[in-house]
Design an enzyme around this catalytic site. Structure first.
Site, PDB file in Angstrom:
ATOM      1  N   LEU A  65       0.862  -1.176   0.000  1.00  0.00           N
ATOM      2  CA  LEU A  65       0.000   0.000   0.000  1.00  0.00           C
ATOM      3  C   LEU A  65       0.901   1.229   0.000  1.00  0.00           C
ATOM      4  CD1 LEU A  65      -2.672  -0.886   2.733  1.00  0.00           C
ATOM      5  CD2 LEU A  65      -2.962  -0.995   0.245  1.00  0.00           C
ATOM      6  N   ASP A  66       0.437   2.313  -0.627  1.00  0.00           N
ATOM      7  CA  ASP A  66       1.173   3.568  -0.537  1.00  0.00           C
ATOM      8  C   ASP A  66       1.390   3.928   0.923  1.00  0.00           C
ATOM      9  OD1 ASP A  66       1.017   3.754  -3.287  1.00  0.00           O
ATOM     10  OD2 ASP A  66      -0.631   5.197  -3.285  1.00  0.00           O
ATOM     11  N   MET A  67       2.464   4.641   1.200  1.00  0.00           N
ATOM     12  CA  MET A  67       2.780   5.021   2.570  1.00  0.00           C
ATOM     13  C   MET A  67       1.598   5.704   3.253  1.00  0.00           C
ATOM     14  SD  MET A  67       5.684   7.665   3.948  1.00  0.00           S
ATOM     15  CE  MET A  67       4.710   9.075   3.430  1.00  0.00           C
ATOM     16  N   ARG A 168      -5.752   6.913  -6.761  1.00  0.00           N
ATOM     17  CA  ARG A 168      -5.529   8.348  -6.569  1.00  0.00           C
ATOM     18  C   ARG A 168      -5.597   9.094  -7.908  1.00  0.00           C
ATOM     19  NH1 ARG A 168      -0.252   8.003  -2.676  1.00  0.00           N
ATOM     20  NH2 ARG A 168      -0.467  10.284  -2.605  1.00  0.00           N
TER      21      ARG A 168
END
Length: 222
Positions: A65-67, A168
């Protein structure tokens, strides 16, 4: 946190939030602000992967997952299970569902976004839509609730592909950027939240040992 992550400040290690564990799988809830895997340089080593491996030496990363994204991450126990789960992800046998809060009111309230994505190299790690050389990317979305007092919408997002920053960029592309997105949002959409309002709330797959369908869920913290 700036988009270049020069000042990485991961949340304090308060112990692992383990949703499920057995001899094959580990299912964890990742907090926002923590890298899934170590980054470049000594200052960016703290990550969910290393925190998990300190307790489970055989744990191996299968996806990320993205940070800034919180929620469910699946890890494999040992090399054999790592190969099996990697294949399942590659063959799209793992289903994922996200909850997000975006600016504006979605119209239509449900649909499918099919926009090819590629790295925006001069501005990496940003990604962008590119109809000539972008990789096919598909996201389904559904309005859960419109919040007129803030002119924003709570939405369900289901990625059918797994491109970097896919959710996103797809929401940005249709005019509904995710609140708190420090890479893609500006103005009120950026300042509307101290964190990215994107959470991996459900993951389901056929358990590689029992062959039974299992569903793991995590309520959004926003």
């Amino acid at each position: 946190m700036p988009a270049n992550f020069d000042h990485y400040q991961p949340p304090a290690d308060e112990g692992l939030d383990i949703l499920y564990q057995d001899e094959a799988l580990l299912v964890l809830n990742k907090p926002s602000g923590l890298l899934s895997v170590p980054g470049r340089g000594a200052a960016k080593q703290d990550s969910l992967a290393l925190r998990v491996q300190a307790r489970f030496a055989d744990a191996m990363v299968v996806h990320r997952l993205d940070m800034c994204t919180s929620g469910i991450i699946l890890m494999a126990r040992g090399p054999a299970m790592h190969r099996t789960l990697n294949r399942m992800f590659q063959q799209r046998e793992v289903d994922k569902r996200y909850t997000a809060v975006v600016n504006g009111q979605l119209d239509p309230p449900a649909g499918t976004i099919r926009l090819p994505l590629i790295t925006d190299w001069p501005n990496r790690p940003r990604q962008k839509v590119d109809h000539e050389i972008g990789k096919p990317s598909v996201t389904r979305y559904r309005l859960l609730r419109y919040l007129p007092e803030n002119d924003c919408s709570r939405v369900e997002l289901i990625p059918e592909t797994g491109r970097s920053h896919q959710l996103r960029v797809h929401m940005l592309a249709i005019g509904h950027v995710i609140l708190g997105d420090n890479l893609y949002a500006t103005g009120n959409s950026l300042n509307g939240s101290s964190r990215l309002l994107l959470h991996a709330c459900e993951l389901s797959l056929r358990h590689p040992l029992t062959q039974q369908r299992v569903i793991f869920q995590s309520d959004p913290p926003f």
